[in-house]
Design a protein around this motif. Sequence first.
Motif, mmCIF file in Angstrom:
data_model
loop_
_atom_site.group_PDB
_atom_site.id
_atom_site.type_symbol
_atom_site.label_atom_id
_atom_site.label_comp_id
_atom_site.label_asym_id
_atom_site.label_seq_id
_atom_site.Cartn_x
_atom_site.Cartn_y
_atom_site.Cartn_z
ATOM 1 N N PRO A 259 33.062 -40.396 52.906
ATOM 2 C CA PRO A 259 31.804 -40.978 52.264
ATOM 3 C C PRO A 259 32.089 -42.274 52.172
ATOM 4 O O PRO A 259 32.822 -43.059 51.780
ATOM 5 N N GLY A 260 31.143 -43.142 52.903
ATOM 6 C CA GLY A 260 31.144 -44.684 52.859
ATOM 7 C C GLY A 260 30.069 -45.123 51.744
ATOM 8 O O GLY A 260 29.011 -44.747 51.679
ATOM 9 N N VAL A 261 30.238 -45.968 50.891
ATOM 10 C CA VAL A 261 29.273 -46.300 49.824
ATOM 11 C C VAL A 261 29.438 -47.650 49.687
ATOM 12 O O VAL A 261 30.050 -48.671 50.328
ATOM 13 N N SER A 262 28.266 -48.342 49.063
ATOM 14 C CA SER A 262 28.320 -49.876 48.520
ATOM 15 C C SER A 262 27.439 -49.728 47.288
ATOM 16 O O SER A 262 26.768 -48.922 46.978
ATOM 17 N N VAL A 263 27.476 -51.050 46.735
ATOM 18 C CA VAL A 263 26.829 -51.298 45.469
ATOM 19 C C VAL A 263 25.888 -52.515 45.567
ATOM 20 O O VAL A 263 25.816 -53.345 46.616
ATOM 21 N N GLY A 264 25.130 -52.933 44.396
ATOM 22 C CA GLY A 264 24.284 -53.857 44.712
ATOM 23 C C GLY A 264 22.610 -53.539 44.157
ATOM 24 O O GLY A 264 22.502 -52.183 44.177
ATOM 25 N N THR A 265 21.928 -54.369 43.859
ATOM 26 C CA THR A 265 20.628 -53.956 43.582
ATOM 27 C C THR A 265 19.927 -53.334 44.656
ATOM 28 O O THR A 265 20.003 -54.059 45.836
ATOM 29 N N PRO A 266 19.265 -52.342 44.518
ATOM 30 C CA PRO A 266 18.480 -51.542 45.770
ATOM 31 C C PRO A 266 17.517 -52.664 46.434
ATOM 32 O O PRO A 266 17.105 -53.545 45.783
ATOM 33 N N MET A 267 17.631 -52.646 47.784
ATOM 34 C CA MET A 267 16.649 -53.317 48.557
ATOM 35 C C MET A 267 15.163 -53.135 48.227
ATOM 36 O O MET A 267 14.784 -51.949 47.698
ATOM 37 N N TYR B 76 30.036 -52.735 40.777
ATOM 38 C CA TYR B 76 31.095 -51.913 41.253
ATOM 39 C C TYR B 76 31.595 -50.872 40.240
ATOM 40 O O TYR B 76 31.960 -49.906 40.695
ATOM 41 N N ALA B 77 31.105 -51.037 38.810
ATOM 42 C CA ALA B 77 31.295 -49.967 38.139
ATOM 43 C C ALA B 77 30.923 -48.434 38.617
ATOM 44 O O ALA B 77 31.127 -47.451 38.167
ATOM 45 N N ARG B 78 29.658 -48.660 39.150
ATOM 46 C CA ARG B 78 28.909 -47.294 39.762
ATOM 47 C C ARG B 78 29.928 -46.564 40.919
ATOM 48 O O ARG B 78 30.032 -45.420 40.773
ATOM 49 N N VAL B 79 30.655 -47.437 41.716
ATOM 50 C CA VAL B 79 31.810 -46.860 42.436
ATOM 51 C C VAL B 79 32.945 -46.064 41.692
ATOM 52 O O VAL B 79 33.199 -45.098 41.889
ATOM 53 N N ARG C 182 32.569 -44.955 38.596
ATOM 54 C CA ARG C 182 32.142 -43.800 38.068
ATOM 55 C C ARG C 182 32.148 -42.679 39.175
ATOM 56 O O ARG C 182 32.666 -41.323 38.685
ATOM 57 N N LEU C 183 31.817 -42.843 40.437
ATOM 58 C CA LEU C 183 31.990 -41.918 41.490
ATOM 59 C C LEU C 183 33.420 -41.572 41.524
ATOM 60 O O LEU C 183 33.589 -40.406 41.915
ATOM 61 N N LEU C 184 34.250 -42.552 41.631
ATOM 62 C CA LEU C 184 35.869 -41.996 41.849
ATOM 63 C C LEU C 184 36.245 -41.164 41.020
ATOM 64 O O LEU C 184 36.954 -40.288 41.041
ATOM 65 N N ARG C 185 35.822 -41.430 39.571
ATOM 66 C CA ARG C 185 36.586 -40.855 38.426
ATOM 67 C C ARG C 185 35.925 -39.201 38.688
ATOM 68 O O ARG C 185 36.533 -38.350 38.259
ATOM 69 N N TYR C 186 34.652 -39.094 38.913
ATOM 70 C CA TYR C 186 34.221 -37.880 39.164
ATOM 71 C C TYR C 186 34.911 -36.964 40.125
ATOM 72 O O TYR C 186 35.032 -35.905 40.113
#
Length: 346
Positions: free
Chosen positions: A105-113, A134-137, A139-143
């Motif tokens: 899985p490749g991910v990125s963050v930032g305000t949606p386009m 980056y807090a969103r990533v 969270r994903l990593l913790r889960y």
Amino acid sequence: MVKPLRKLGFLTIGLFDGDDPRPGHEATLEIIRLGEDLGFDTAWVRHRHLQYGISSPVALLAAASQRTTRIGLGTAVIPLGWENPLRLAEDLATVDLLSGGRLNPGVSVGTPMRFEHVKAALYPTTADHEDFSYARVERLLRYVRGESVTDATQEGFEVYSDRVQPQSPGLAERIWYGGGSLRSARWAGENGLNFLTDNVVRAEESEDFGVIQRDLIRNFRERHPRKDSARVTLGVVMIPTDSASPAQKAKYEEYVRKRLPRTERPQGPARVMFAPDVVGTTDQIVEQLHAHPAFHEVDELAAALPFTFEHEDYVQILTDLATRLGPALGWNPVRPNGVAGSPGHG
């Protein structure tokens, strides 16, 4: 001396007709299966919301996992601003298990386009409170890693897990971050992720695309716990013409010509820069890659397929990549019995 290419993948957007979307999705699955037959290490799929490209890469890769047995299956990249990290962790683990541990899985963050145009539909009551950092990533990593998400494990006769289910061992080590800025490269390294860099970067300390990309990779590795052994995949639009027909060659060259002006200077307030596409014979492309500063920093390469070509064009391009260009760069395709490459974990 240029080190041999260790892994070769390809990247597709999976275009389809909005009035008849199934054939386009089926064609993407056929391309992924062809990639496995040709010995590619990884098939990456792009992500497009509210366009005529793959909007649900995890669902598509679930299907691909049942039509292939070896090739790695990656997303490049899932914009987490559109996702609930807990729900995404469930989906990723499920597909990883179905694939036998092949998901990248490749991910990125930032305000949606185009957020102002979609926020009322995407987050009708919470748009002003969503955290797109980056807090969103994190969270994903913790889960994905199995950290506790609740203290309620039983309610009457119902028994609950305190962590996301299912859990897929090893998935967290196969999560990639797609970044084009020094801040993103450094953050990905500090957090022990893998790093994806392709044909879009920010001109922060230079206006030479190759130098910018080289510096991103170096900054990432300097901060990564594994330093020089940290994994980086370099994405490049490469269009080999060795077996192309005259009509195909003309189309490819026109495609590259039209896109060239955007590569000449930084674009917009963010100073975004685009890489020139690479087109030509195997010998010509090898020469261009050897002149690319970032290419010397990696041993994993992903060939980005152009957006608007026909299925037969993709077949020709992938075949030339696997049988001519890859070997010319020192890469060995993975055979059906799994030798000459790393099976499954592209």
